[in-house]
Write a protein that holds these residues in place. Structure first.
Motif, short mmCIF file in Angstrom:
data_model
loop_
_atom_site.label_atom_id
_atom_site.label_comp_id
_atom_site.label_asym_id
_atom_site.label_seq_id
_atom_site.Cartn_x
_atom_site.Cartn_y
_atom_site.Cartn_z
N ALA A 1 0.82 -1.21 0.00
CA ALA A 1 0.00 0.00 0.00
C ALA A 1 0.85 1.26 0.00
CB ALA A 1 -0.93 -0.01 1.22
N ILE A 2 1.86 1.31 0.87
CA ILE A 2 2.63 2.54 1.03
C ILE A 2 3.64 2.73 -0.09
CG2 ILE A 2 4.25 3.74 2.54
CD1 ILE A 2 1.21 3.66 3.35
N LEU B 1 2.56 4.42 -3.14
CA LEU B 1 2.53 5.87 -3.06
C LEU B 1 3.93 6.47 -3.03
CD1 LEU B 1 0.98 8.49 -2.83
CD2 LEU B 1 0.66 8.05 -0.39
N VAL C 1 -3.61 10.35 2.45
CA VAL C 1 -4.53 10.06 1.35
C VAL C 1 -5.65 11.10 1.29
CG1 VAL C 1 -6.25 8.42 0.49
CG2 VAL C 1 -4.01 7.61 1.27
N ILE D 1 -5.53 2.49 -0.54
CA ILE D 1 -4.61 2.53 0.61
C ILE D 1 -5.39 2.56 1.93
CG2 ILE D 1 -2.94 4.03 1.80
CD1 ILE D 1 -1.84 4.74 -0.98
N CYS E 1 -4.56 0.09 5.06
CA CYS E 1 -4.05 0.58 6.35
C CYS E 1 -4.89 0.07 7.52
CB CYS E 1 -4.02 2.11 6.35
SG CYS E 1 -2.74 2.83 5.30
#
Length: 208
Positions: free
Chosen positions: A24-25, A28, A88, A171, A175
């Protein structure tokens, strides 16, 4: 034993949390400049803003270490992995704002720095030191795997949609899932020779 550690629910939860968060991170962080260009920033400002991830990560590692010394590591980890939701939200609901984007990526850096320390701390507390190297090495390998896969997935989504918005929205549940997995680790076990015993739920964490 190593084979028992790999099959244990604790290892599976920690490994899953590390993998989900990494995918997920890194989707980004690896695409920080393109995402910021989509926010309306020019290339120079976008590159400088993306650099705030590194500054935030250094502060996050230092601050995270202090928090891990004083509070339950699973709770610290859960809070740290929920923090990117702020990033986000800023990116989704602001446009053409270097200040807002700077705050967003600085906060992201804080989360990344704290989460890395928390994973190492949790591995030590839940697996003990006999197989720590191998088990944490496996977790770290999954972190790197996620970091490698994430840009491919994120950019494939961009090629299909011409936007990173779907990636940003994805995301948020990632999270939340990661935080749930950290909290599900349960109390620290105590290790007495080859016997593993559960520590009391209200036991204070030892200093890192």
């Amino acid at each position: 034993a190593l084979s028992e550690g790999v099959r244990s629910p604790r290892f599976i939860k920690l490994a899953a949390a590390a993998t989900v968060f990494s995918v997920a991170i890194c989707a980004l962080t690896a695409n920080a400049v393109p995402v910021l260009l989509g926010e309306g920033l020019d290339r120079t400002t976008a590159a400088a803003t993306a650099g705030l991830i590194g500054i935030g990560s250094i502060i996050g590692r230092l601050g995270g270490g202090v928090l891990l010394d004083r509070f339950n590591a699973a709770a610290v980890a859960a809070c740290s992995v929920l923090t990117p939701i702020i990033t986000v939200a800023i990116l989704l609901f602001t446009q053409d704002s270097a200040i807002a984007s700077g705050i967003a990526f600085f906060v992201l850096g804080l989360s990344v720095g704290t989460e890395l320390d928390a994973c190492a701390y949790l591995a030590a507390r839940h697996f003990g030191m006999r197989s720590f190297g191998a088990l944490f090495g496996a977790v770290n390998g999954l972190l790197l795997f996620g970091a490698g896969v994430a840009p491919l997935l994120a950019n494939h989504v961009y090629d299909l949609t011409r936007s990173y918005d779907i990636v940003l929205w994805a995301i948020i549940p990632a999270c939340i899932l990661t935080a749930v997995l950290f909290l599900a680790l349960g109390p620290y076990p105590s290790f007495d020779g080859d016997v593993e015993q559960e520590a009391p739920a209200n036991a204070e964490p030892e200093p890192a």
